[in-house]
Write a protein that holds these residues in place. Sequence first.
Motif, PDB file in Angstrom:
ATOM      1  N   PRO A  62       0.822  -1.217   0.000  1.00  0.00           N
ATOM      2  CA  PRO A  62       0.000   0.000   0.000  1.00  0.00           C
ATOM      3  C   PRO A  62       0.853   1.263   0.000  1.00  0.00           C
ATOM      4  N   ASP A  63       0.339   2.299  -0.633  1.00  0.00           N
ATOM      5  CA  ASP A  63       0.927   3.626  -0.489  1.00  0.00           C
ATOM      6  C   ASP A  63       0.693   4.042   0.958  1.00  0.00           C
ATOM      7  N   ARG A  64       1.501   5.015   1.418  1.00  0.00           N
ATOM      8  CA  ARG A  64       1.388   5.435   2.817  1.00  0.00           C
ATOM      9  C   ARG A  64       1.306   6.947   2.924  1.00  0.00           C
ATOM     10  N   ILE A  65       0.436   7.381   3.794  1.00  0.00           N
ATOM     11  CA  ILE A  65       0.408   8.776   4.209  1.00  0.00           C
ATOM     12  C   ILE A  65       0.666   8.757   5.707  1.00  0.00           C
ATOM     13  N   THR A  66       1.756   9.410   6.097  1.00  0.00           N
ATOM     14  CA  THR A  66       2.126   9.456   7.503  1.00  0.00           C
ATOM     15  C   THR A  66       1.927  10.867   8.020  1.00  0.00           C
ATOM     16  N   LEU A  67       1.256  10.975   9.153  1.00  0.00           N
ATOM     17  CA  LEU A  67       1.092  12.253   9.840  1.00  0.00           C
ATOM     18  C   LEU A  67       1.951  12.214  11.092  1.00  0.00           C
ATOM     19  N   TYR A  68       2.624  13.315  11.381  1.00  0.00           N
ATOM     20  CA  TYR A  68       3.554  13.377  12.502  1.00  0.00           C
ATOM     21  C   TYR A  68       2.955  14.195  13.641  1.00  0.00           C
ATOM     22  N   GLN A  69       2.750  13.534  14.754  1.00  0.00           N
ATOM     23  CA  GLN A  69       2.067  14.146  15.885  1.00  0.00           C
ATOM     24  C   GLN A  69       2.865  15.296  16.492  1.00  0.00           C
ATOM     25  N   GLY A  70       4.128  15.091  16.761  1.00  0.00           N
ATOM     26  CA  GLY A  70       4.945  16.107  17.438  1.00  0.00           C
ATOM     27  C   GLY A  70       4.925  17.463  16.745  1.00  0.00           C
ATOM     28  N   PRO A  71       5.247  17.524  15.445  1.00  0.00           N
ATOM     29  CA  PRO A  71       5.240  18.822  14.769  1.00  0.00           C
ATOM     30  C   PRO A  71       3.864  19.490  14.742  1.00  0.00           C
ATOM     31  N   HIS A  72       2.810  18.692  14.615  1.00  0.00           N
ATOM     32  CA  HIS A  72       1.455  19.265  14.646  1.00  0.00           C
ATOM     33  C   HIS A  72       1.190  19.933  15.995  1.00  0.00           C
ATOM     34  N   GLU A  73       1.520  19.234  17.062  1.00  0.00           N
ATOM     35  CA  GLU A  73       1.253  19.780  18.398  1.00  0.00           C
ATOM     36  C   GLU A  73       2.093  21.022  18.678  1.00  0.00           C
ATOM     37  N   ARG A  74       3.336  21.036  18.212  1.00  0.00           N
ATOM     38  CA  ARG A  74       4.188  22.206  18.450  1.00  0.00           C
ATOM     39  C   ARG A  74       3.733  23.418  17.635  1.00  0.00           C
ATOM     40  N   GLU A  75       3.190  23.188  16.457  1.00  0.00           N
ATOM     41  CA  GLU A  75       2.775  24.298  15.599  1.00  0.00           C
ATOM     42  C   GLU A  75       1.399  24.858  15.977  1.00  0.00           C
ATOM     43  N   ALA A  76       0.552  24.020  16.535  1.00  0.00           N
ATOM     44  CA  ALA A  76      -0.826  24.439  16.855  1.00  0.00           C
ATOM     45  C   ALA A  76      -0.857  25.384  18.047  1.00  0.00           C
ATOM     46  N   ARG A  77      -1.715  26.405  17.945  1.00  0.00           N
ATOM     47  CA  ARG A  77      -1.874  27.372  19.032  1.00  0.00           C
ATOM     48  C   ARG A  77      -2.907  26.921  20.054  1.00  0.00           C
ATOM     49  N   ASN A  78      -3.849  26.068  19.613  1.00  0.00           N
ATOM     50  CA  ASN A  78      -4.921  25.614  20.496  1.00  0.00           C
ATOM     51  C   ASN A  78      -5.557  24.371  19.846  1.00  0.00           C
ATOM     52  N   PRO A  79      -6.497  23.723  20.522  1.00  0.00           N
ATOM     53  CA  PRO A  79      -7.106  22.509  19.955  1.00  0.00           C
ATOM     54  C   PRO A  79      -7.774  22.718  18.593  1.00  0.00           C
ATOM     55  N   ALA A  80      -8.437  23.850  18.403  1.00  0.00           N
ATOM     56  CA  ALA A  80      -9.082  24.106  17.105  1.00  0.00           C
ATOM     57  C   ALA A  80      -8.040  24.258  16.001  1.00  0.00           C
ATOM     58  N   ASP A  81      -6.926  24.902  16.331  1.00  0.00           N
ATOM     59  CA  ASP A  81      -5.847  25.071  15.355  1.00  0.00           C
ATOM     60  C   ASP A  81      -5.198  23.723  15.041  1.00  0.00           C
ATOM     61  N   LEU A  82      -5.075  22.856  16.041  1.00  0.00           N
ATOM     62  CA  LEU A  82      -4.532  21.521  15.819  1.00  0.00           C
ATOM     63  C   LEU A  82      -5.414  20.749  14.842  1.00  0.00           C
ATOM     64  N   ARG A  83      -6.711  20.803  15.036  1.00  0.00           N
ATOM     65  CA  ARG A  83      -7.650  20.131  14.130  1.00  0.00           C
ATOM     66  C   ARG A  83      -7.483  20.676  12.705  1.00  0.00           C
ATOM     67  N   ARG A  84      -7.399  21.995  12.569  1.00  0.00           N
ATOM     68  CA  ARG A  84      -7.232  22.604  11.256  1.00  0.00           C
ATOM     69  C   ARG A  84      -5.937  22.137  10.591  1.00  0.00           C
ATOM     70  N   LEU A  85      -4.844  22.095  11.363  1.00  0.00           N
ATOM     71  CA  LEU A  85      -3.557  21.645  10.818  1.00  0.00           C
ATOM     72  C   LEU A  85      -3.618  20.191  10.346  1.00  0.00           C
ATOM     73  N   VAL A  86      -4.245  19.334  11.146  1.00  0.00           N
ATOM     74  CA  VAL A  86      -4.365  17.922  10.768  1.00  0.00           C
ATOM     75  C   VAL A  86      -5.208  17.795   9.498  1.00  0.00           C
ATOM     76  N   GLU A  87      -6.319  18.518   9.433  1.00  0.00           N
ATOM     77  CA  GLU A  87      -7.156  18.474   8.223  1.00  0.00           C
ATOM     78  C   GLU A  87      -6.371  18.938   6.998  1.00  0.00           C
ATOM     79  N   GLU A  88      -5.620  20.033   7.144  1.00  0.00           N
ATOM     80  CA  GLU A  88      -4.835  20.542   6.022  1.00  0.00           C
ATOM     81  C   GLU A  88      -3.759  19.555   5.591  1.00  0.00           C
ATOM     82  N   THR A  89      -3.141  18.894   6.555  1.00  0.00           N
ATOM     83  CA  THR A  89      -2.096  17.928   6.226  1.00  0.00           C
ATOM     84  C   THR A  89      -2.693  16.731   5.487  1.00  0.00           C
ATOM     85  N   ILE A  90      -3.820  16.238   5.960  1.00  0.00           N
ATOM     86  CA  ILE A  90      -4.479  15.126   5.272  1.00  0.00           C
ATOM     87  C   ILE A  90      -4.814  15.530   3.846  1.00  0.00           C
ATOM     88  N   TRP A  91      -5.427  16.685   3.698  1.00  0.00           N
ATOM     89  CA  TRP A  91      -5.818  17.175   2.370  1.00  0.00           C
ATOM     90  C   TRP A  91      -4.587  17.287   1.466  1.00  0.00           C
TER      91      TRP A  91
END
Length: 122
Positions: A62-91
């Motif tokens: 299978p092809d793989r898409i990997t999301l990295y938890q550490g960088p997302h958490e460090r870049e996010a300002r708050n929980p809503a921003d974390l959700r937005r970052l994860v959505e953008e990364t998936i997209w």
Amino acid sequence: MTPQEFDQLVEECMGVIPPRFRRRLQNLVFLVEQEPATPGLLGLYEGRPLAERTSVPSFSMPDRITLYQGPHEREARNPADLRRLVEETIWHEVAHYFGLDEREVVRAERVRRNRLRRLRNL
């Protein structure tokens, strides 16, 4: 955030992929890792883009898409921003799966953000 909570967030954010594209995701797995081997990455697509595949089915890993938890958490300002970052990364990474190069993905993201802003202002 625990790894399990981040996994759950990623699962919830998968809804960012429109159904017409979600139906076309084949032989693709989503993974979560704590940190990337290359600093600065939020996600990584590894595989053969859909646009480059032949119509003859063959066995392949299978092809793989990997999301990295550490960088997302460090870049996010708050929980809503974390959700937005994860959505953008998936997209972003799914766009690579469909064959868009980095320049095309950035252009498509700009169009998508403008469309979302207009919808919010309605």
